[in-house]
Design an enzyme around this catalytic site. Structure first.
Site, PDB file in Angstrom:
ATOM      1  N   LYS A  71       0.696  -1.136   0.051  1.00 39.75           N
ATOM      2  CA  LYS A  71       0.033   0.142   0.073  1.00 39.75           C
ATOM      3  C   LYS A  71       0.921   1.238  -0.234  1.00 39.75           C
ATOM      4  O   LYS A  71       0.458   2.185  -0.510  1.00 39.75           O
ATOM      5  CB  LYS A  71      -0.918  -0.066   1.234  1.00 39.75           C
ATOM      6  CG  LYS A  71      -1.789   1.366   1.369  1.00 39.75           C
ATOM      7  CD  LYS A  71      -2.836   1.490   0.264  1.00 39.75           C
ATOM      8  CE  LYS A  71      -3.712   2.522   0.711  1.00 39.75           C
ATOM      9  NZ  LYS A  71      -4.970   2.568  -0.012  1.00 39.75           N
ATOM     10  N   LYS A 139      -1.409  11.041   5.617  1.00 40.09           N
ATOM     11  CA  LYS A 139      -1.148  10.028   6.801  1.00 40.09           C
ATOM     12  C   LYS A 139      -0.424   8.984   5.860  1.00 40.09           C
ATOM     13  O   LYS A 139       0.596   8.446   6.502  1.00 40.09           O
ATOM     14  CB  LYS A 139      -2.490   9.606   7.175  1.00 40.09           C
ATOM     15  CG  LYS A 139      -2.256   8.604   8.313  1.00 40.09           C
ATOM     16  CD  LYS A 139      -2.945   7.300   7.854  1.00 40.09           C
ATOM     17  CE  LYS A 139      -4.191   7.059   6.970  1.00 40.09           C
ATOM     18  NZ  LYS A 139      -4.162   5.914   6.643  1.00 40.09           N
TER      19      LYS A 139
END
Length: 191
Positions: A71, A139
Site C-alpha cells: 500500500k 497520513k
C-alpha cells in the site's frame, strides 16, 4: 504491527491477514477495489471469498506486513502520478491547448494512468470532492516516509509531493481529493 499481530494470533490458533485496499470510494461502492495482502496462504485462501465480494483484484504479496508495505508503494506511485498530471494539465492550459484534446491524444499512450482517465476533467474544472482526501494521503505518505527512513529507501519525490499536499491543507484543502495538487499551480490567465 501486522507482523506482531500475526505472531500473537497464530499462537492463539487464529489466522491473520493485513489487507489494505486501493480504489477509493467509487471502487468500494462498485466492488472494484484492489487488495494488497500480507499473511499466510491459508489466511489468504480463507479470506478470499469475503474479499471477492468487494474486489476486482486481490494479491497475496508476502508475509504479514507485506500488504501494508505494498500500500505504501501504491501511495508513493499515486503521489508522483498526480503531481505529474497536475503539472501537465497546467502546462497545457498555459500553452493555450484544449485539455480535452490533449488528454484524448495522450491518454492511450505511455502517459496513460487511472488518474488521467478519471481525474483530468475534475482537475481542470476545479472540483475535488471525488476521492481519497488529502488528509488521508498525507497520513499514508508519512507512513511510507517513516518506513523509508527505517529501511534506507530514498523517496525524494514523495517527500516533495507530501510538502505540496501540506500546502493544499494550508489552503483549506484537507478534505479535497488527492487530485487537488493542481490548485498549487497558477491558472491560465489568458496570456
Amino acid at each position: 504491527l501486522a507482523r506482531r499481530l500475526n505472531e500473537t494470533l497464530t499462537v492463539k490458533g487464529a489466522l491473520f491477514l493485513d489487507a489494505p485496499v486501493s480504489g477509493g470510494q467509487a471502487g468500494a461502492e462498485n466492488g472494484q477495489l484492489t487488495i494488497m495482502c500480507g499473511g499466510s496462504q491459508a489466511a489468504f485462501d480463507r479470506a478470499a471469498p469475503v474479499m471477492d465480494a468487494y474486489a476486482k483484484q486481490m494479491t497475496l504479496i508476502g508475509e504479514a506486513g507485506a500488504g501494508q508495505t505494498a500500500k505504501m508503494v501504491n501511495q508513493i506511485c499515486i503521489a508522483g502520478v498526480v503531481q505529474g498530471l497536475s503539472e501537465g494539465l497546467a502546462f497545457a492550459q498555459k500553452a493555450g491547448l484544449d485539455p480535452a484534446k490533449v488528454i484524448e491524444a495522450i491518454s492511450k499512450g505511455a502517459a496513460q494512468s487511472w488518474q488521467m482517465e478519471n481525474r483530468w476533467k475534475t482537475m481542470v474544472d476545479g472540483k475535488f470532492d471525488y476521492g481519497f482526501a488529502v488528509d488521508w494521503m498525507r497520513k499514508d505518505l508519512r507512513i511510507a516516509l517513516e518506513e523509508a527512513r527505517r529501511n534506507g529507501a530514498s523517496l525524494p519525490v514523495t517527500a516533495l509531493v507530501d510538502q505540496f499536499y501540506s500546502d493544499v491543507q494550508a489552503n483549506g484543502g484537507s478534505r479535497w481529493d488527492t487530485s487537488s495538487l493542481i490548485t498549487r499551480l497558477p491558472k491560465n490567465d489568458g496570456g
